[in-house]
Design an enzyme around this catalytic site. Structure first.
Site, PDB file in Angstrom:
ATOM      1  N   ALA A 191      52.941  24.399  26.526  1.00 55.70           N
ATOM      2  CA  ALA A 191      51.552  24.398  26.991  1.00 55.70           C
ATOM      3  C   ALA A 191      51.105  25.799  27.372  1.00 55.70           C
ATOM      4  O   ALA A 191      51.910  26.648  27.748  1.00 55.70           O
ATOM      5  CB  ALA A 191      51.385  23.454  28.184  1.00 55.70           C
ATOM      6  N   ASP A 192      49.794  26.006  27.284  1.00 54.34           N
ATOM      7  CA  ASP A 192      49.208  27.259  27.727  1.00 54.34           C
ATOM      8  C   ASP A 192      47.743  27.018  28.056  1.00 54.34           C
ATOM      9  O   ASP A 192      47.103  26.146  27.460  1.00 54.34           O
ATOM     10  CB  ASP A 192      49.323  28.339  26.649  1.00 54.34           C
ATOM     11  CG  ASP A 192      49.046  29.722  27.212  1.00 54.34           C
ATOM     12  OD1 ASP A 192      49.984  30.323  27.754  1.00 54.34           O
ATOM     13  OD2 ASP A 192      47.889  30.184  27.136  1.00 54.34           O
ATOM     14  N   SER A 193      47.223  27.768  29.015  1.00 54.86           N
ATOM     15  CA  SER A 193      45.829  27.607  29.425  1.00 54.86           C
ATOM     16  C   SER A 193      45.124  28.950  29.506  1.00 54.86           C
ATOM     17  O   SER A 193      45.722  29.947  29.913  1.00 54.86           O
ATOM     18  CB  SER A 193      45.741  26.916  30.796  1.00 54.86           C
ATOM     19  OG  SER A 193      46.295  25.625  30.765  1.00 54.86           O
ATOM     20  N   LYS A 213      55.419  28.497  22.208  1.00 58.11           N
ATOM     21  CA  LYS A 213      56.317  28.281  23.341  1.00 58.11           C
ATOM     22  C   LYS A 213      57.188  27.045  23.116  1.00 58.11           C
ATOM     23  O   LYS A 213      58.390  27.049  23.390  1.00 58.11           O
ATOM     24  CB  LYS A 213      55.507  28.149  24.624  1.00 58.11           C
ATOM     25  CG  LYS A 213      54.835  29.441  25.045  1.00 58.11           C
ATOM     26  CD  LYS A 213      53.981  29.259  26.295  1.00 58.11           C
ATOM     27  CE  LYS A 213      53.343  30.579  26.714  1.00 58.11           C
ATOM     28  NZ  LYS A 213      52.534  30.448  27.944  1.00 58.11           N
TER      29      LYS A 213
END
Length: 202
Positions: A71-73, A55
């Site tokens: 960011a990613d979760s 991203k």
């Protein structure tokens, strides 16, 4: 140079934007449009790292001079990765299993330094936080599902919204559960010679 760097958030998450603003930062938001289904890894922590980097890079390629945050979760529960539920039925099933138990919320966080149109460095970190869920009564669960919130977030819960009363405690960085580790961002910026306080809104 650190007080004039342009900060870009490569995420559509309002929670991440709110965290950065509360920390005194004012990033431009540029959504990456990365197809998350094309990114996979054998471990959940590796997957969020890859997603965050992908991203960030997708947005960094469109910049001339900027510090780009990707960011990613994902919630890891009983060895499975859990992103956003597909529908209310999946969200209900998750909560019926998660209640009274714990999972690990992994947040991948990438900082890419773009100068003169080129990515000169990238720093990717993963912050993992144990989340302990409360036992939720059927009436509470139906009320929560009716809000739509659990359908819009990884793991079908929030720590900064309507789902907060159903989280008993966390072990680790609470900001990372919301979507972005501010402590990690400070370290990532420092590695690029940028002091976070220099980026505070004036």
């Amino acid at each position: 140079m650190s007080d004039v760097r342009h900060l870009v958030l490569a995420s559509a998450s309002p929670a991440r934007l709110s965290l950065l603003r509360q920390a005194g930062l004012s990033p431009e938001v540029v959504v990456s449009e990365v197809d998350e289904s094309t990114v996979s890894a054998p471990r959940v922590a590796e997957q969020v790292a890859l997603l965050a980097a992908a991203k960030g890079l997708a947005v960094a390629k469109r910049q001339t001079d900027a510090l780009v945050i990707g960011a990613d979760s994902l919630l890891e529960f009983r060895g499975r990765a859990m992103g956003k539920p597909a529908d209310v039925y999946e969200a209900r099933d998750r909560w019926q299993h998660m209640g009274g138990h714990s999972g690990v919320l992994h947040t991948g966080q990438a900082l890419l330094d773009v100068q003169d149109g080129e990515v000169v460095s990238r720093d990717v970190a993963v912050v993992s936080t144990v989340v302990h869920f409360a036992r939720i009564a059927p009436s509470e669960l139906e009320a929560y599902l009716a809000t739509g919130e659990p359908l819009a977030v990884a793991g079908a819960f929030t720590l900064d919204g309507l789902g907060a009363p159903f989280v008993r405690r966390v072990e680790g960085d609470p900001a990372a559960v919301v979507g972005l580790s501010l402590a990690t961002l400070r370290t990532q910026l420092a590695a690029r010679g940028v002091t976070l306080t220099d980026l505070w809104r004036r």
